[in-house]
Design a protein around this motif. Structure first.
Motif, PDB file in Angstrom:
ATOM      1  N   LYS A  18       0.404  35.773 112.328  1.00 45.92           N
ATOM      2  CA  LYS A  18      -0.481  34.659 112.004  1.00 45.92           C
ATOM      3  C   LYS A  18      -1.744  35.130 111.298  1.00 45.92           C
ATOM      4  O   LYS A  18      -2.168  34.539 110.284  1.00 45.92           O
ATOM      5  CB  LYS A  18      -0.841  33.913 113.292  1.00 45.92           C
ATOM      6  CG  LYS A  18      -1.807  32.751 113.116  1.00 45.92           C
ATOM      7  CD  LYS A  18      -1.223  31.648 112.260  1.00 45.92           C
ATOM      8  CE  LYS A  18      -2.154  30.439 112.231  1.00 45.92           C
ATOM      9  NZ  LYS A  18      -1.693  29.402 111.262  1.00 45.92           N
ATOM     10  N   VAL A  19      -2.337  36.203 111.793  1.00 49.22           N
ATOM     11  CA  VAL A  19      -3.561  36.724 111.175  1.00 49.22           C
ATOM     12  C   VAL A  19      -3.286  37.206 109.751  1.00 49.22           C
ATOM     13  O   VAL A  19      -4.075  36.962 108.824  1.00 49.22           O
ATOM     14  CB  VAL A  19      -4.150  37.859 112.044  1.00 49.22           C
ATOM     15  CG1 VAL A  19      -5.255  38.601 111.302  1.00 49.22           C
ATOM     16  CG2 VAL A  19      -4.674  37.292 113.356  1.00 49.22           C
TER      17      VAL A  19
ATOM     18  N   GLU B 214      -0.845  36.140 107.795  1.00 49.15           N
ATOM     19  CA  GLU B 214      -0.580  34.936 107.002  1.00 49.15           C
ATOM     20  C   GLU B 214      -1.869  34.241 106.583  1.00 49.15           C
ATOM     21  O   GLU B 214      -1.992  33.741 105.458  1.00 49.15           O
ATOM     22  CB  GLU B 214       0.275  33.983 107.835  1.00 49.15           C
ATOM     23  CG  GLU B 214       0.600  32.661 107.180  1.00 49.15           C
ATOM     24  CD  GLU B 214       1.353  31.736 108.127  1.00 49.15           C
ATOM     25  OE1 GLU B 214       0.903  30.584 108.306  1.00 49.15           O
ATOM     26  OE2 GLU B 214       2.368  32.169 108.706  1.00 49.15           O
ATOM     27  N   ASP B 215      -2.876  34.230 107.488  1.00 49.66           N
ATOM     28  CA  ASP B 215      -4.150  33.572 107.190  1.00 49.66           C
ATOM     29  C   ASP B 215      -5.077  34.436 106.352  1.00 49.66           C
ATOM     30  O   ASP B 215      -6.144  33.967 105.922  1.00 49.66           O
ATOM     31  CB  ASP B 215      -4.860  33.195 108.491  1.00 49.66           C
ATOM     32  CG  ASP B 215      -4.181  32.058 109.242  1.00 49.66           C
ATOM     33  OD1 ASP B 215      -3.209  31.490 108.695  1.00 49.66           O
ATOM     34  OD2 ASP B 215      -4.614  31.736 110.362  1.00 49.66           O
TER      35      ASP B 215
ATOM     36  N   GLU C  55      -6.845  37.038 107.421  1.00 49.22           N
ATOM     37  CA  GLU C  55      -8.063  37.290 108.186  1.00 49.22           C
ATOM     38  C   GLU C  55      -8.137  38.727 108.704  1.00 49.22           C
ATOM     39  O   GLU C  55      -8.536  38.983 109.835  1.00 49.22           O
ATOM     40  CB  GLU C  55      -8.170  36.296 109.350  1.00 49.22           C
ATOM     41  CG  GLU C  55      -8.408  34.859 108.921  1.00 49.22           C
ATOM     42  CD  GLU C  55      -9.789  34.664 108.282  1.00 49.22           C
ATOM     43  OE1 GLU C  55     -10.630  35.573 108.375  1.00 49.22           O
ATOM     44  OE2 GLU C  55     -10.009  33.584 107.687  1.00 49.22           O
TER      45      GLU C  55
ATOM     46  N   LYS D  84     -12.682  36.407 113.318  1.00 49.31           N
ATOM     47  CA  LYS D  84     -12.007  35.182 113.752  1.00 49.31           C
ATOM     48  C   LYS D  84     -11.256  35.424 115.067  1.00 49.31           C
ATOM     49  O   LYS D  84     -10.741  36.504 115.305  1.00 49.31           O
ATOM     50  CB  LYS D  84     -11.038  34.693 112.684  1.00 49.31           C
ATOM     51  CG  LYS D  84     -11.674  34.460 111.320  1.00 49.31           C
ATOM     52  CD  LYS D  84     -12.803  33.429 111.399  1.00 49.31           C
ATOM     53  CE  LYS D  84     -13.432  33.193 110.019  1.00 49.31           C
ATOM     54  NZ  LYS D  84     -14.585  32.255 110.102  1.00 49.31           N
TER      55      LYS D  84
ATOM     56  N   TYR E 150      -8.175  34.388 117.688  1.00 47.71           N
ATOM     57  CA  TYR E 150      -6.825  33.822 117.711  1.00 47.71           C
ATOM     58  C   TYR E 150      -6.239  33.967 119.118  1.00 47.71           C
ATOM     59  O   TYR E 150      -6.642  34.843 119.894  1.00 47.71           O
ATOM     60  CB  TYR E 150      -5.907  34.552 116.732  1.00 47.71           C
ATOM     61  CG  TYR E 150      -6.117  34.202 115.282  1.00 47.71           C
ATOM     62  CD1 TYR E 150      -5.268  33.319 114.620  1.00 47.71           C
ATOM     63  CD2 TYR E 150      -7.173  34.769 114.561  1.00 47.71           C
ATOM     64  CE1 TYR E 150      -5.445  33.010 113.277  1.00 47.71           C
ATOM     65  CE2 TYR E 150      -7.366  34.464 113.217  1.00 47.71           C
ATOM     66  CZ  TYR E 150      -6.492  33.583 112.590  1.00 47.71           C
ATOM     67  OH  TYR E 150      -6.678  33.274 111.257  1.00 47.71           O
TER      68      TYR E 150
ATOM     69  N   GLU F 160      -2.366  30.093 117.604  1.00 50.69           N
ATOM     70  CA  GLU F 160      -3.405  29.222 117.048  1.00 50.69           C
ATOM     71  C   GLU F 160      -4.686  29.996 116.782  1.00 50.69           C
ATOM     72  O   GLU F 160      -4.989  30.983 117.454  1.00 50.69           O
ATOM     73  CB  GLU F 160      -3.694  28.054 117.997  1.00 50.69           C
ATOM     74  CG  GLU F 160      -4.179  28.467 119.370  1.00 50.69           C
ATOM     75  CD  GLU F 160      -4.398  27.287 120.287  1.00 50.69           C
ATOM     76  OE1 GLU F 160      -4.821  26.223 119.778  1.00 50.69           O
ATOM     77  OE2 GLU F 160      -4.156  27.418 121.499  1.00 50.69           O
ATOM     78  N   ARG F 161      -5.392  29.491 115.792  1.00 49.82           N
ATOM     79  CA  ARG F 161      -6.714  30.053 115.486  1.00 49.82           C
ATOM     80  C   ARG F 161      -7.745  29.300 116.312  1.00 49.82           C
ATOM     81  O   ARG F 161      -7.774  28.066 116.344  1.00 49.82           O
ATOM     82  CB  ARG F 161      -7.016  29.896 114.001  1.00 49.82           C
ATOM     83  CG  ARG F 161      -8.383  30.391 113.566  1.00 49.82           C
ATOM     84  CD  ARG F 161      -8.466  30.437 112.055  1.00 49.82           C
ATOM     85  NE  ARG F 161      -9.843  30.450 111.601  1.00 49.82           N
ATOM     86  CZ  ARG F 161     -10.216  30.585 110.334  1.00 49.82           C
ATOM     87  NH1 ARG F 161      -9.279  30.717 109.396  1.00 49.82           N
ATOM     88  NH2 ARG F 161     -11.481  30.591 109.989  1.00 49.82           N
TER      89      ARG F 161
END
Length: 416
Positions: free
Chosen positions: A156-157, A159-160, A162, A347, A349, A413-414
Motif C-alpha cells: 500500500k505504501v 502504491e501510494d 509514500e 504518513k 498506515y 488503510e492510510r
C-alpha cells in the motif's frame, strides 16, 4: 511437477492439526484437487479418512515415517506440495525437509522454532534453490498475520508513493483460543536446546534468520525493538490508548518478518524496524498493570521450562502432544491483528487481519491449507523465488486472495 500424482500430501494427518487441515481441504479444496493423507499408521490414517467429509472418501493413504528417509523420499516424489504438521520440527522435521528438497517438491509447515529455520537455511537453501523447491515455513498463526500484515503495508505504501516503512509494530488486538500439546512440546525442545551456547546466540539474535547459508548478521539487539518490551500504545500509533503487553510469539514472528524483508532485497526500507505487542485495554493504569503481569508471567514460564526438574512437573500439568481444545473452543475462537507503521514521508498506515476460529487450530488449519493450495494450484502466478522462503516472499499476493476467499478480512488503510 506436471507428472506428480498428487497436488498436496498432508503429512501428519492423524495429529490434531493434521486432521483439521485435512478436514478443511475436504470441504474447501477446489474440485479436482488431488490430496493424499500420510503418516506412520495405515490403520489410523484410514480412521481419519473415514471421519472426513465425502470428498475425502477416495483419498489415497501414504505410509511415511520421519525416521525412515526412504519412505519420506517416496512420499515427496509423488506430490507437488508436502504439507507437514509433524512437530516439534527440531525432532522430526529435518528428514522431511531433506526428502522434499531432494525431490524438488514444495513444502509448508507450522514451525515456530528459530533454530529449525536456521538449520533449514544453512543446510537446504542452496539445494532447494537449485532444485526449484519452495520451502515455506510458518504458515499458521505463526507467522502469517505478522508476515502478511507487514507485506500488505509495504504494498500500500509503495502504491501510494509514500516512501518506505519505518518503525512498524504488529498489535494482537483480540485473541481467543486454546494452547496445544504440540506447541508446549516445541517449547520443551527449545528450552532444552537453549543450553547450547550457539543455539542461545541464535535465539537472542533479532536477525537470526535474515542471512543466507552460513551468514551471521551481527546486528546489535538494541537495533531492533525488544521482544519483551512493555510499550505505550501512543508510541506505536496515536490512536492506541493504554499500555501494550509483550506478545509471547514475538521472538519468533519478528525474525520471520525480517527474513521476508531480506529476501525482498530490503524493499521495506533501510529504516524498517519491526516489533510485536498485545493490546490489553485502554485504561492507562489498568493496562500497565496487566502488561507488567504478562511480561513477568511470560518470563517466569520460559524460565521454568528451561529448568529440568521444574519442566518435569509442568509436563504432568500441561497438554500433551496430540491434545487440543474442544470443538466449541475451536469454533468460538477468533483473532484480530493490526500492524501499524509510519513511513519515511511521515504518513501513518495500518493493516488488519481478522479471522474466526481458534487462532492456533481452526484458523491455523485454514492458513496452512491455503498456503499449500497456493503453491500447488497457482504456480504460474507466484514469484520465481525458490529456496527457504516465507509466506510473504513465496506466495504473498496469491495467499492474500485465497485467505479472503476463505472468509478472512485483510485490509490496509492510510491513517494520516
Amino acid at each position: 511437477m506436471s507428472d506428480r500424482e498428487f497436488d498436496v500430501i498432508v503429512y501428519g494427518a492423524t495429529g490434531f492439526v493434521g486432521k483439521l487441515t485435512a478436514e478443511y481441504l475436504a470441504k474447501h479444496a477446489p474440485t479436482g484437487t488431488r490430496v493424499a493423507l500420510a503418516g506412520r499408521s495405515e490403520h489410523k490414517l484410514a480412521q481419519v479418512r473415514f471421519n472426513l467429509p465425502a470428498p475425502a472418501n477416495e483419498w489415497p493413504l501414504v505410509i511415511a515415517d520421519s525416521n525412515s528417509p526412504a519412505s519420506l523420499d517416496a512420499m515427496a516424489a509423488r506430490t507437488r506440495v508436502v504439507c507437514t504438521t509433524v512437530g516439534p520440527y527440531l525432532k522430526y522435521g529435518e528428514n522431511v525437509l531433506a526428502a522434499t528438497v531432494n525431490a524438488g517438491t514444495d513444502y509448508v509447515d507450522l514451525t515456530g522454532e528459530v533454530p529449525f529455520v536456521r538449520l533449514s537455511i544453512d543446510k537446504f537453501h542452496d539445494q532447494a534453490a537449485s532444485n526449484g523447491a519452495r520451502i515455506v515455513h510458518s504458515c499458521g498463526f505463526d507467522s502469517v498475520p505478522s508476515d502478511i500484515g507487514a507485506y500488505l503495508l509495504h504494498k500500500k505504501v509503495t502504491e501510494d508513493g509514500e516512501g518506505t516503512l519505518g518503525d512498524t509494530t504488529m498489535v494482537v488486538r483480540s485473541f481467543r483460543g486454546g494452547i496445544s500439546g504440540g506447541t508446549i512440546d516445541s517449547m520443551r525442545v527449545i528450552a532444552k536446546e537453549a543450553g547450547d551456547a550457539n543455539t542461545r546466540r541464535t535465539l537472542l539474535d533479532p536477525h537470526a534468520l535474515s542471512t543466507e547459508p552460513g551468514g551471521y548478521a551481527g546486528i546489535k539487539r538494541s537495533a531492533e525493538p525488544s521482544d519483551m518490551a512493555i510499550v505505550s500504545g501512543s508510541k506505536v500509533d496515536p490512536s492506541l490508548k493504554g499500555t501494550l503487553a509483550p506478545f509471547f510469539m514475538a521472538s519468533y514472528n519478528t525474525r520471520i518478518v525480517r527474513r521476508s524483508n531480506a529476501i525482498l532485497d530490503g524493499a521495506y526500507g533501510k529504516d524498517f524496524h519491526y516489533g510485536e505487542a498485545m493490546y490489553v485495554g485502554g485504561i492507562p493504569l489498568v493496562s500497565t498493570a496487566i502488561a507488567a503481569a504478562v511480561a513477568a508471567g511470560t518470563t517466569a514460564f520460559l524460565g521454568a521450562m528451561s529448568i529440568g526438574p521444574v519442566r518435569s512437573v509442568l509436563d504432568r500439568l500441561l497438554p500433551k502432544p496430540g491434545e487440543g481444545p474442544t470443538e466449541k473452543v475451536r469454533e468460538t475462537g477468533h483473532f484480530t491483528t493490526e500492524t501499524y507503521t509510519t513511513t519515511t514521508t511521515g504518513k501513518r498506515y495500518r493493516s488488519r487481519m481478522v479471522a474466526k476460529g481458534d487462532p492456533g487450530y481452526k484458523a491455523t488449519a485454514v492458513m496452512l491449507a491455503e498456503s499449500a493450495l497456493s503453491l500447488a494450484l497457482h504456480r504460474d502466478e507466484l514469484p520465481p523465488r525458490t529456496g527457504v522462503l516465507t509466506t510473504a516472499a513465496a506466495i504473498g499476493d496469491v495467499l492474500i486472495e485465497r485467505l479472503r476467499g476463505a472468509g478472512f478480512r485483510l485490509e490496509t488503510e492510510r491513517l494520516s
